[in-house]
Structure formats: structure tokens, C-alpha cells
Design an enzyme around this catalytic site. Structure first.
Site, mmCIF file in Angstrom:
data_model
loop_
_atom_site.group_PDB
_atom_site.id
_atom_site.type_symbol
_atom_site.label_atom_id
_atom_site.label_comp_id
_atom_site.label_asym_id
_atom_site.label_seq_id
_atom_site.Cartn_x
_atom_site.Cartn_y
_atom_site.Cartn_z
ATOM 1 N N CYS A 2 20.648 8.689 59.775
ATOM 2 C CA CYS A 2 19.999 9.657 60.784
ATOM 3 C C CYS A 2 20.228 9.624 62.886
ATOM 4 O O CYS A 2 20.431 8.900 63.075
ATOM 5 C CB CYS A 2 18.176 9.241 61.174
ATOM 6 S SG CYS A 2 17.675 9.657 59.218
ATOM 7 N N ARG A 26 25.817 11.394 61.651
ATOM 8 C CA ARG A 26 25.214 9.930 60.978
ATOM 9 C C ARG A 26 23.859 10.523 59.743
ATOM 10 O O ARG A 26 23.144 9.500 59.555
ATOM 11 C CB ARG A 26 23.923 10.101 62.149
ATOM 12 C CG ARG A 26 24.895 9.884 63.103
ATOM 13 C CD ARG A 26 23.289 9.158 64.945
ATOM 14 N NE ARG A 26 22.983 8.271 64.680
ATOM 15 C CZ ARG A 26 22.947 6.803 65.156
ATOM 16 N NH1 ARG A 26 24.283 6.395 65.096
ATOM 17 N NH2 ARG A 26 22.838 5.927 64.250
ATOM 18 N N TRP A 72 19.402 11.584 57.829
ATOM 19 C CA TRP A 72 20.450 10.199 55.905
ATOM 20 C C TRP A 72 18.765 10.135 55.469
ATOM 21 O O TRP A 72 17.932 9.269 55.904
ATOM 22 C CB TRP A 72 20.505 9.440 56.327
ATOM 23 C CG TRP A 72 21.551 9.234 55.457
ATOM 24 C CD1 TRP A 72 22.686 9.648 54.567
ATOM 25 C CD2 TRP A 72 21.435 7.356 54.459
ATOM 26 N NE1 TRP A 72 23.264 8.720 53.428
ATOM 27 C CE2 TRP A 72 21.918 7.604 53.288
ATOM 28 C CE3 TRP A 72 19.893 6.705 54.533
ATOM 29 C CZ2 TRP A 72 22.167 6.594 52.956
ATOM 30 C CZ3 TRP A 72 20.311 5.566 53.516
ATOM 31 C CH2 TRP A 72 20.640 6.013 52.430
ATOM 32 N N ASN A 98 14.525 7.838 64.211
ATOM 33 C CA ASN A 98 15.358 7.348 62.680
ATOM 34 C C ASN A 98 15.179 6.243 62.699
ATOM 35 O O ASN A 98 14.503 4.935 63.915
ATOM 36 C CB ASN A 98 17.132 6.716 64.194
ATOM 37 C CG ASN A 98 18.632 6.204 63.751
ATOM 38 O OD1 ASN A 98 18.406 5.202 64.447
ATOM 39 N ND2 ASN A 98 18.000 5.924 62.528
ATOM 40 N N GLY A 99 15.163 5.341 61.836
ATOM 41 C CA GLY A 99 14.924 4.184 61.515
ATOM 42 C C GLY A 99 13.682 3.988 60.430
ATOM 43 O O GLY A 99 13.597 4.828 59.391
ATOM 44 N N GLU A 470 40.588 -1.697 50.107
ATOM 45 C CA GLU A 470 40.354 -0.658 51.333
ATOM 46 C C GLU A 470 40.646 0.645 50.926
ATOM 47 O O GLU A 470 40.150 1.937 51.247
ATOM 48 C CB GLU A 470 40.845 -1.066 52.524
ATOM 49 C CG GLU A 470 40.940 -0.024 54.046
ATOM 50 C CD GLU A 470 39.172 0.517 54.163
ATOM 51 O OE1 GLU A 470 38.750 -0.353 53.664
ATOM 52 O OE2 GLU A 470 39.164 1.506 54.672
ATOM 53 N N LYS A 474 38.700 4.458 50.093
ATOM 54 C CA LYS A 474 38.540 5.621 50.661
ATOM 55 C C LYS A 474 39.066 7.081 49.698
ATOM 56 O O LYS A 474 38.101 7.636 49.477
ATOM 57 C CB LYS A 474 40.127 5.442 51.417
ATOM 58 C CG LYS A 474 40.552 5.328 52.844
ATOM 59 C CD LYS A 474 39.091 4.772 53.733
ATOM 60 C CE LYS A 474 38.072 4.901 54.200
ATOM 61 N NZ LYS A 474 37.753 3.564 54.422
ATOM 62 N N GLU A 477 34.919 7.146 47.403
ATOM 63 C CA GLU A 477 34.267 7.240 48.890
ATOM 64 C C GLU A 477 34.210 9.235 48.868
ATOM 65 O O GLU A 477 33.385 9.812 49.223
ATOM 66 C CB GLU A 477 33.999 6.350 50.143
ATOM 67 C CG GLU A 477 34.750 6.975 51.409
ATOM 68 C CD GLU A 477 34.174 5.692 52.701
ATOM 69 O OE1 GLU A 477 35.474 5.296 53.249
ATOM 70 O OE2 GLU A 477 33.115 5.846 52.741
ATOM 71 N N HIS A 493 42.591 -10.184 32.276
ATOM 72 C CA HIS A 493 41.404 -10.824 32.310
ATOM 73 C C HIS A 493 40.400 -10.005 31.701
ATOM 74 O O HIS A 493 39.554 -9.721 31.276
ATOM 75 C CB HIS A 493 41.433 -12.084 33.135
ATOM 76 C CG HIS A 493 42.584 -13.256 33.389
ATOM 77 N ND1 HIS A 493 43.257 -13.783 32.076
ATOM 78 C CD2 HIS A 493 43.550 -13.360 34.076
ATOM 79 C CE1 HIS A 493 43.914 -14.257 32.916
ATOM 80 N NE2 HIS A 493 44.214 -14.194 34.017
ATOM 81 N N LYS A 587 27.837 7.718 58.115
ATOM 82 C CA LYS A 587 28.506 7.076 59.840
ATOM 83 C C LYS A 587 28.076 5.513 59.515
ATOM 84 O O LYS A 587 29.067 4.509 59.480
ATOM 85 C CB LYS A 587 29.139 7.654 60.367
ATOM 86 C CG LYS A 587 30.030 7.201 61.065
ATOM 87 C CD LYS A 587 31.302 7.048 60.555
ATOM 88 C CE LYS A 587 32.522 6.465 61.021
ATOM 89 N NZ LYS A 587 33.999 6.083 60.796
HETATM 90 C C1 AGP Z 1 34.197 2.692 55.386
HETATM 91 O O1 AGP Z 1 34.613 4.093 54.774
HETATM 92 C C2 AGP Z 1 32.607 3.579 54.862
HETATM 93 N N1 AGP Z 1 32.130 4.471 55.495
HETATM 94 C C3 AGP Z 1 31.844 2.104 55.319
HETATM 95 O O2 AGP Z 1 32.291 1.382 54.592
HETATM 96 C C4 AGP Z 1 31.692 1.669 56.653
HETATM 97 O O3 AGP Z 1 33.288 0.851 56.820
HETATM 98 C C5 AGP Z 1 30.414 0.393 56.755
HETATM 99 O O4 AGP Z 1 29.443 0.951 56.200
HETATM 100 C C6 AGP Z 1 30.406 -0.004 57.503
HETATM 101 O O5 AGP Z 1 29.960 0.055 59.076
HETATM 102 P P1 AGP Z 1 30.339 -0.629 60.321
HETATM 103 O O6 AGP Z 1 31.834 -0.853 60.614
HETATM 104 O O7 AGP Z 1 30.522 0.494 61.225
HETATM 105 O O8 AGP Z 1 29.533 -1.462 60.471
#
Ligand code: AGP
Length: 592
Positions: A2, A26, A72, A98-99, A470, A474, A477, A493, A587
Site C-alpha cells: 500500500c 507498493r 495491496w 497504509n498498514g 535466489e 526469482k 515469483e 534423499h 515490493k
Molecule cells: C524478492 O525478489 C522479493 N520480492 C522479496 O523476497 C524481498 O526480497 C523480501 O520481501 C524482502 O524485502 P526487503 O529487502 O525490502 O526487506
């Protein structure tokens, strides 16, 4: 998670719409604007992207006061009725939030008992109702009374027909105030405000802000005036708009940004903790979420070879509720691009409470996390707007590594020669990464095959396992293909049972000593029908090889992730996904 915006000044509606486009990263479930038009407040809102809102906004709405929101969804489905802003029932107030209002159910039932009817399922609408019910003939008094009845995290902007001020209530969610001549802005993101404002102030928790003809005033929840200082904004913090995808642009910025991360680290004075304190530490935690956690995982794997104490990467949301040992002998590094992630902030608060030393490693030095921690290191990645984090990860690795090297030197577990080799080795990385980027068409070709996979597994050993994590994060998501990461030796395993035709395995192998072991893992999956892609300075039979340039062994993680960022991007593009704004995500994750 948000974004809110509010402004007093010319072209308030046009600027609010522009700000919402910046803030859309956001949250993009719905968007809305409330504008003061004459003696009334007009609200325009719509589910879906900003374009939907833009279509329904009448052209040239004349207004000097407007507030806006990108959502969001947390409480209530994605719908126009749950979109912000919300009117109070008599339409004399409108709010954006927001919150999370944690006590909203209690408040709602109290208001309902007095006859209030709600039009949405959100927690936020409660604030609009409360404002009406608290109205006492004085808007500031009303806003203060409302602020005092809220529990939770909130940045709320309020407009009312009773006066020509703009109000805000802030606790635990970000709120920046910007001023430029007669215009004043309220916003969730400093970079967005920097676009217009000459000076900005970061609003502290438990503050009510009043913006009017006579200026900006800050009050605590008791109504006592607060001093909050304004500072000149850094042009580098401005928000940008691009023609193509932010994600690709941000990947291509990696070489420049890692150089800046190194320079910035030394310019800011390095670790900045006195030697005696550093020698006292018996453990180091690397705490974060998602990509930020993965960067902690990577640096822990590297630093375990350099430092003589326990180094543990921990997921922030786990750290909060688990019982990890923590005291004055603990250094905890909190990694967060945004510095707004609720889980990471809560974990930092916990470490502080337990007496540990808290250190923020962030891209947003004015963020909430920075205020919570004893020390802050800036990663200098510049604004990152694609939901999928890329350049911030590479910069986190550079900054974290340099911090670890300083700790190792103070504790005398690293000799000067190795230190110099690693630090000088960093200078070779931009060129190595440029080389990978210039061959991106090869990765795009591999993506063409990977896009049809039923699942994609990423494997690696020791320092390559975090890179696998990582790469997998990527891909899943932004492409929505099922993906997992495993230490290569762990496959046999259990996970080997999933290997069959249609599955792709991406194997990261940068350690010469483990090359043969990785080769065996690749054979094991290939003989069961999986397609194999290797990411390595070495070549492997029966694999599609993405060749890495040779760099210092401690630095491979910074380089080997780049082809994986590109692979995820090209796969998602080929599947027609919205790479910058993947479904269900935002984000900044400002809720636990
Ligand atoms: C990464 O591609 C993500 N969208 C997500 O995992 C992100 O890294 C995570 O939410 C942490 O965010 P921050 O670094 O702003 O704390």
C-alpha cells in the site's frame, strides 16, 4: 505494501495520479483519489491497475487538496468497494491508509452498536467512521482523538470539508513529508516525494501531522508540538519511470551499482564498530526475508571460512517467534532493501530488547529499520522498483562481505594478503558481469526451453546453494513455475523422486573442488529424464552450459546470480507475465 500520497498545492489531482504511478510498486490491487472540490470531497476509485483509475477520473479536476492510495489487499477482497479512499458516512472526511489497524474489529463493533453501516470489509474504513464519530468542531482535536484509539501500524492521510488543512497520523508505517514553495506532500516513499520537494522530513512514530496555509506542524498523540527536522533530498533518490521493464533495467545496472556499493562502504567509514565490541561478539546473525535472507545465506557461507565465531542466517519471521540465543555478545545484521519489512523490523526490535547489537544493511537509509538499529550501512543500489529484487541482492552481497572482512580483520582471523585479494577482486566484477550481460541472448534462448518445464529445481553446494535459492525464488515469483532449491547432495534423499521428463534442473557449480560431485548430481537427474542447465566457469557434458567468467572464489555469488536473474526474466517474458508486478505480491511487505 500500500502506498499513500497527499498534497496541498496546484494540480493536486494530476500530481496525486502521477505519484500513484510511482507508488504502484507498493501494491496494485486497486487505486483511488479523493479531491477537495469546493466544499465537497469527491472520490474516484477502481479495482485493478492505475490505468483503470485514470480512465474514470474526469479530465482537469480543479483541486488544491488531494489524497491517493495504491492497495495491496490485507483485509477484504480485491474490489472497488474495498479500494481506498473511504468517506466517513457524512462525507465530511476521507481517508487513505497504509498498514493494519489491529483493533479494528473492536472499533467496528463499538461503531456498529451506535448504528454505523460499513461499505467495505477493510480495517481502514473504521478510521473514517471514527473521525466522524469523534468530531468535536475542531479537526485537529478529532484527528488526535482518533489517533489515540488506533492500535497497529498506520500511515493515514485525512482530508475534511471542515477546514482546508491536510492531516496525517503515523505509527510504524512509513510517512515522509515534503515541502517545495507553497506545496506540501505526504507520501509513503521518500523517492517519490523527492521528485517534487526541495526538503523532506521523515515522520517519527506516534505523530499527527497538520499541513495548512501556515506551514507543517507535528504533534505527539497528546497534542504537544514536536520538532521534526527537514533535510535536503538527494537527487539520486528520485523515482524514475522507464519505457521497458524495471527488472531488466535493474539487472543491467548491477555492474555500476556494485562499484558504488564498494565505494560507498569505504566512503562511509566501513564497519564503524569499535574493536573491543567486535572482539566481544560470540555470534553473528544475518536476518532478512526473501532475497535479503538469501544474501545473508550467501555471505554466511563465505564468512564461515573467514571468521572464528558462529555465523547464522535466519529468516526474520522465524527469528521473532523462535528462541535463538541473543545477548550483549550478539551482532545481528538486518538485511532489507526497503528497510520497511515488518518481519525484519520486529526481529531487530527483539534483538535490541535482548541487548544485542543491531546493524541495518539497507537501500533506504531513512527507513524505519535504520531508526531501530544501532548502526546502518547503505548498500547504494539506488531505487529498485521491480517487485523481484535483483541489483539490491548483488549490492547487499558486496556490503555484507566488506562488513565481514572488517570483522575478520579486527578479530585477526584474516591476513592482509587475503583481505587485499578479495577487496581488489571486487574491482574485476563489473567487467565480469558486463560479459554475462553481453551474452544475454544465449540465456534468452535457454529460457525458451525452460519456459515449458513442469518444475525447475536449482541445485548447488556450499556457497552455490544460496545462489540456487535466489535463482529459484526469482523464477517462481515472476514466472509462476513451481521451483525449489536444494543442496545438490540432498537430492538423493527424496527429491530425486520428482525427476522426470519435463523437469529442468539448474546446477550452479563454481567451486573447482566440488566440480566432480556436481557433475555426478547432474548425471543423476539427467538419467531420470530432467533437462540440465549448468551455470559454471566449467563445462559439463549433457548440460546446456551458461559459462561464468573466472573471479575470486569468495566473490562468485555476486556474479553467478546474474544469469539466473536474466533466466527468470526471459522465462517470465516468454510466458507473457507482468514481470515488474507479479500476481499477489508487493515490493514492500509492511505486515507480519
Ligand atoms: C524478492 O525478489 C522479493 N520480492 C522479496 O523476497 C524481498 O526480497 C523480501 O520481501 C524482502 O524485502 P526487503 O529487502 O525490502 O526487506
Amino acid at each position: 505494501m500500500c502506498g499513500i500520497f497527499g498534497m496541498i498545492g496546484a494540480n493536486a489531482v494530476g500530481n496525486t495520479l502521477q505519484a500513484l504511478k510511482y507508488l504502484e510498486y507498493r501494491g496494485y490491487d486497486s487505486a483511488g483519489v479523493a479531491a477537495r472540490v469546493g466544499d465537497e470531497i469527491h472520490i474516484y476509485k477502481s479495482a485493478g491497475r492505475i490505468q483503470n483509475l485514470e480512465r474514470l477520473l474526469p479530465k482537469g479536476v480543479e483541486s488544491n487538496i488531494a489524497i491517493g492510495h495504491t492497495r495491496w489487499a490485507t483485509h477484504g477482497a480485491v474490489s472497488t468497494e474495498n479500494a481506498h479512499p473511504f468517506y466517513s458516512p457524512n462525507k465530511h472526511f476521507a481517508v487513505v491508509h497504509n498498514g493494519i489497524i489491529e483493533n479494528y474489529l473492536t472499533l467496528k463493533s463499538q461503531l456498529s452498536a451506535r448504528g454505523a453501516k460499513f461499505s467495505s470489509q477493510t480495517d481502514s474504513e473504521t478510521v473514517a467512521h471514527l473521525l466522524q464519530s469523534n468530531y468535536s468542531g475542531n479537526v485537529l482535536g478529532t484527528v488526535l482523538a482518533t489517533a489515540n484509539s488506533l492500535v497497529g501500524s498506520f500511515a493515514i492521510a485525512v482530508t475534511s470539508t471542515y477546514d482546508s488543512n491536510l492531516y496525517a497520523i503515523k505509527n510504524k508505517s512509513p510517512l515522509v513529508v515534503g515541502v517545495s514553495g507553497k506545496c506540501v506532500y505526504l507520501c509513503s516513499d521518500i523517492r517519490c516525494v523527492s521528485h517534487w520537494a526541495e526538503k523532506v522530513a521523515v515522520t517519527p512514530d506516534e505523530t499527527v501531522v497538520v499541513v495548512g496555509d501556515k506551514g507543517v506542524y507535528f504533534f505527539d498523540f497528546e497534542g504537544k508540538m514536536k520538532e521534526v527536522s527537514f533535510f535536503t533530498t538527494d537527487a539520486a533518490e528520485e523515482m524514475e519511470q522507464v519505457d521497458g521493464d524495471f527488472m531488466l533495467k535493474e539487472i543491467y545496472e548491477v555492474p555500476t551499482k556494485i562499484r558504488l556499493a564498494k565505494e560507498g562502504y569505504f566512503k562511509d567509514g566501513g564497519l564503524n564498530i569499535d574493536s573491543e565490541t567486535v572482539r566481544r561478539f560470540t555470534r553473528i546473525y544475518l536476518i532478512g526475508c526473501g532475497t535479503a535472507y538469501n544474501s545473508g545465506l550467501q555471505i554466511a557461507a563465505v564468512a564461515r571460512k573467514l571468521i572464528d565465531i558462529d555465523i547464522l542466517p535466519v529468516i526474520a519471521s522465524e527469528f521473532i517467534y523462535d528462541s535463538y540465543p541473543c545477548g550483549t555478545d550478539t551482532l545481528a545484521l538486518f538485511i532489507s532493501q526497503s528497510g520497511e519489512t515488518a518481519d525484519t523490523i520486529r526481529a531487530a526490535e527483539k534483538v535490541r530488547k535482548l541487548g544485542g547489537y543491531t546493524y541495518a544493511v539497507t537501500n533506504t537509509k531513512t527507513s524505519q529499520l535504520s531508526f531501530v538499529c544501532n548502526k546502518v550501512a547503505n548498500i547504494y543500489a539506488g531505487g529498485e522498483f521491480a517487485v523481484a529484487s535483483t541489483k539490491a541482492y548483488n549490492c547487499q552481497l558486496v556490503t555484507l562481505l566488506l562488513l565481514m572482512l572488517d570483522i575478520a580483520r579486527i578479530r585477526q582471523t584474516l591476513d592482509d594478503k587475503v583481505y587485499a585479494e578479495i577487496v581488489d577482486g571486487l574491482d574485476a566484477l563489473p567487467m565480469a558481469i558486463e560479459q554475462i550481460l553481453s551474452n544475454s541472448y544465449e540465456i534468452a534462448t535457454i529460457a525458451e526451453k525452460v519456459k515449458d518445464s513442469s518444475a525447475v529445481f536449482y541445485i548447488g553446494r556450499t556457497c552455490d546453494y544460496p545462489t540456487a535459492c535466489e535463482g529459484s525464488l526469482k523464477l517462481k515469483e515472476i514466472s509462476y513455475i513451481h521451483s525449489e532449491a536444494y543442496p545438490a547432495g540432498e537430492l538423493k534423499h527424496g527429491t530425486l523422486a520428482l525427476m522426470e521428463k519435463g523437469v529442468t534442473v539448474v546446477a550452479i557449480s563454481t567451486d573447482g573442488e566440488l566440480k566432480e560431485k556436481m557433475s555426478s548430481s547432474m548425471n543423476e537427474v539427467a538419467t531420470r529424464g530432467a533437462d540440465v542447465v549448468s551455470v559454471s566457469p566449467y563445462t559439463f557434458q549433457d548440460a546446456l552450459c551458461i559459462t561464468l567468467p573466472k573471479v575470486h572464489t569468495a566473490l562468485y555469488g555476486i556474479v553467478s546470480v546474474v544469469p539466473l536473474q536474466l533466466l527468470a526474466y526471459y522465462v517470465a517474458k516468454r510466458l507473457g507475465r507482468d514481470v515488474d508486478k507479479p500476481r499477489n505480491l508487493a515490493k514492500s511487505v509492511t505486515v507480519e
